[in-house]
Scaffold this active site. Sequence first.
Site, PDB file in Angstrom:
ATOM      1  N   ARG A  63       0.816  -1.213   0.000  1.00 41.14           N
ATOM      2  CA  ARG A  63       0.000   0.000   0.000  1.00 41.14           C
ATOM      3  C   ARG A  63       0.852   1.267   0.000  1.00 41.14           C
ATOM      4  NH1 ARG A  63      -3.188   2.266   4.235  1.00 41.14           N
ATOM      5  NH2 ARG A  63      -2.819   0.449   5.543  1.00 41.14           N
ATOM      6  N   TYR A 117     -15.203  21.197 -11.759  1.00 43.44           N
ATOM      7  CA  TYR A 117     -15.574  19.847 -12.177  1.00 43.44           C
ATOM      8  C   TYR A 117     -16.700  19.318 -11.280  1.00 43.44           C
ATOM      9  CZ  TYR A 117     -14.195  14.846 -13.014  1.00 43.44           C
ATOM     10  OH  TYR A 117     -14.123  13.502 -13.333  1.00 43.44           O
ATOM     11  N   ASP A 195      -6.897  22.313  -9.813  1.00 49.38           N
ATOM     12  CA  ASP A 195      -7.038  21.214 -10.764  1.00 49.38           C
ATOM     13  C   ASP A 195      -6.386  21.686 -12.058  1.00 49.38           C
ATOM     14  OD1 ASP A 195      -7.817  19.366 -12.681  1.00 49.38           O
ATOM     15  OD2 ASP A 195      -9.826  19.101 -11.867  1.00 49.38           O
ATOM     16  N   LYS A 220      -6.065  11.564 -17.982  1.00 50.74           N
ATOM     17  CA  LYS A 220      -6.136  12.338 -19.217  1.00 50.74           C
ATOM     18  C   LYS A 220      -4.772  12.386 -19.917  1.00 50.74           C
ATOM     19  CE  LYS A 220     -10.295  13.494 -17.547  1.00 50.74           C
ATOM     20  NZ  LYS A 220     -10.928  12.838 -16.398  1.00 50.74           N
TER      21      LYS A 220
END
Length: 405
Positions: A63, A117, A195, A220
């Site tokens: 992790r 967003y 962002d 993206k």
Amino acid sequence: MGDGIKETKAATTVVTAGRRKHWTGGRVVNPPLWRGSTHLYDSVADLRAAKGPVQRNNFFYGRRGGPTHWALAEALTELEPGAEDTYLFPSGVAAISCALLAVLKPGDVLLMTDNAYDPSRSFASAWLKQWGVTTRWFDPMASVDDIIALMEPQPTGGRVAAILLESPGSLTFEVQDVPAICAAAKARGIATLLDNTWATPLFFPALQHGVDLAILAGTKYIGGHSDIMLGSVTTTAEYWTALRRTAYQFGQVISPDDAYLAHRGLHTLDVRLRRHEANALAVARWLNARADIAAVLHPALPNCPGHDVWKRDFSGSSGLFSFVLRHASDDDVATMIDALNLFGIGYSWGGFESLALPVDPAPDRTATSWSADGQLIRLNIGLEDPADLIADLEQALGVLQNRSA
């Protein structure tokens, strides 16, 4: 290649970043793909020593990641001069959510741009509200003075602890004066989050412009091939410990396979992004000259809100923009998009393929209202030949005109 990290241009950095011998062994070009949930120790003493601070090359448990993760995190950190480190997340939404949780506590106030967003908005309206954080929305084209006024104590109470910016917005593409907003926030001890998925650090190095936590949906442009889910937050020493602790306590980890693909995609980011830019500008300018298009919302066009700030602060533009189809109904938009051949219909963006999506910003506004002389269509312009994309748009618009005749 030596192990020393030298100051280079961004186009060079994306090729070399995260590829030092520590990750590659000096024998291969790319860091190998390490899969593993269990990390083994030579002794109990080594096991106990591994419980120290989270850091790269500190094997502990899957992790906390492994060399494939650490190489990508190092590469993304190198792209943001002044950054302390980067944490990887399984999606852009996870990155936004954990970044907010790292800088907020119950009773705080969050300022959020009204063009943010939708998942950012819904996280604030649902989870943060339930947790005791108040969100105040502001006009994305508000003056810096008006935004500073919102930072000051309000009659409704609560201390503004953080500001979430999205510049340009991913539907309506308003550009904000990020350096001025961040400078005012820093003077008041307010954390700033951006962002930065649209521009990436190549076209807008966020930390150099005063941002505290730079967020990317690596799904993206970083990945670039529409085959991974990824988010990242790159931050300064001031916020790194809180971000790392929050993300680890929420169990945020990405698969090593996605980390490997993202790192591979990162190395071609400069050439891909510049092709996206050139293609999108060609299409946007063509649309801008048509009488049946009411507006083209592309920050590099002079008539787009915030263009002067974009020209001052950004070194390029990406492949995502919107346009308003004049006097069009919802059925008209569906007819036009359905007639496209080279554009897929789907969410996301930043991949090599072009996409078209009908969007309505109106329901996702609180501090402002959205109205336009027609319906909004968002385009992700991919890596195809722009002449072919223009021809496809032209024939689809022709189908709509014939339908209306």
